[in-house]
Design a protein around this motif. Sequence first.
Motif: not given
Ligand code: MG
Length: 301
Positions: A81-83, A137-139, A222-224
Motif C-alpha cells: 500500500m502507499d507509504a 517497484n510495483r509489477s 490518489a494516496d488518500i
Molecule cells: Mg504513491
Amino acid sequence: MALTHKHLEKLFRVPPTKGRIRLRNYDAAWAARDHFRDLKKDALKARAEKYLKTNLAALSAAQEVLWASDRYSLLIVLQAMDAAGKDGTIKHVMSGVNPQGCQVYSFKKPSDEDLDHTFLWRYMKALPERGRIGIFNRSYYEDVLVVRVHRELLERQKLPPESFGRRFWQARFEDINRFEHHLARNGTVVLKFFLHMSKAEQRKRFLARLNDPAKHWKMSDADIEEREHWDAYHEAFEDVFRHTSTKWAPWWIVPADHKWVARAIVAAVVTRAIQDLDLKVPAVSRGRERELAHARTRLVR
Ligand code: MG
Ligand code: AMP
C-alpha cells in the motif's frame, strides 16, 4: 532464542497453499520481541541495524559472484500500500551493491502502447539480464490488484469479450504462475515481497508527510483516495498470496510498521537467495592459466 533464516521462513514466507491467507494473522508491527526478550526497543533497533549492515556486506559479495558467474539473475518484486516503504527499502537494501549489477523499474499506469499488448508485455521487457539483480517497484501484480479494485482500468485493457468469464482472475493468476515458472526454470530467481503496514501506521505516515512541507511532493490525491479502498486491496492481496505463492516464486509478507524491521528482513532474504545458488567465481582452463602466467612474466619484465 536466536533468529535464524528458518524462523523467517516460518513466520513470513507464504507456503504454497489452496487455503485462504488472512493478513490479519500477520502482525505488521512484529519486531522479533519473542527472540530478544531482554532487549529494549532502542537496543532491538540497534541490533536490527547491525544485522542489516552485516547482510548488506554479504549481499555485496553475493552480487559480485552472481555477476561474475553470469548464469542466474534475481528478480525482486515489491508490492505494498502507499507509504509502506517500498522506495526506502530499495534505497537501503541496494545501497551496498555495485550499481552496474542492479536495475530498478518503477511501474506506473500503463501507456497506450502497453495497453495494445497483453498485460505481461511491459514487465517482460524490463526483466534483469543474467548476472543482475532487477527490482520491480510495483509489477504485473498491479494487474490483479489496482485493476481488480478499479474495474474501469480493466476496460482500458481492450481484452476480447470472450476472455471475461467467471474465472477471469483465476486465469490471470495462472498466467502469472506460468510466467514465473518460465523465469525460474531459465535462471531467474523470483522473490516477491509485500510490505505489510497497518492502516493506523499509514495514517501516521500520511499525516507526517502533510505536516512537513519538504515531504509534500510525496503526496498525491490518489494516496488518500486509495486508502478508502483499503479493505478491497487487502482482499485482493489475500487472493494473490493464496494463488501465486509457489515453490518457484514465493511471497514474503514482511512486517513493515517498523521500517528497520522490513529492511533487515528483505536484505536477509535476498542475500540468502543468492547464497543458496552456491555460485563460484568461474574457473579458467589450464591452457588459459598458462597464457595468463606468460602475460604476467612479460609485464614483470
Ligand atoms: Mg504513491
Ligand atoms: P506511485 O508508485 O506512487 O508512483 O504510483 C504509481 C501508480 O500507478 C499507482 O497509482 C498504481 O496503482 C498505478 N499503476 C501501476 N501499475 C498499474 C497497472 N498495471 N494498471 C493500472 N495502474 C497501475
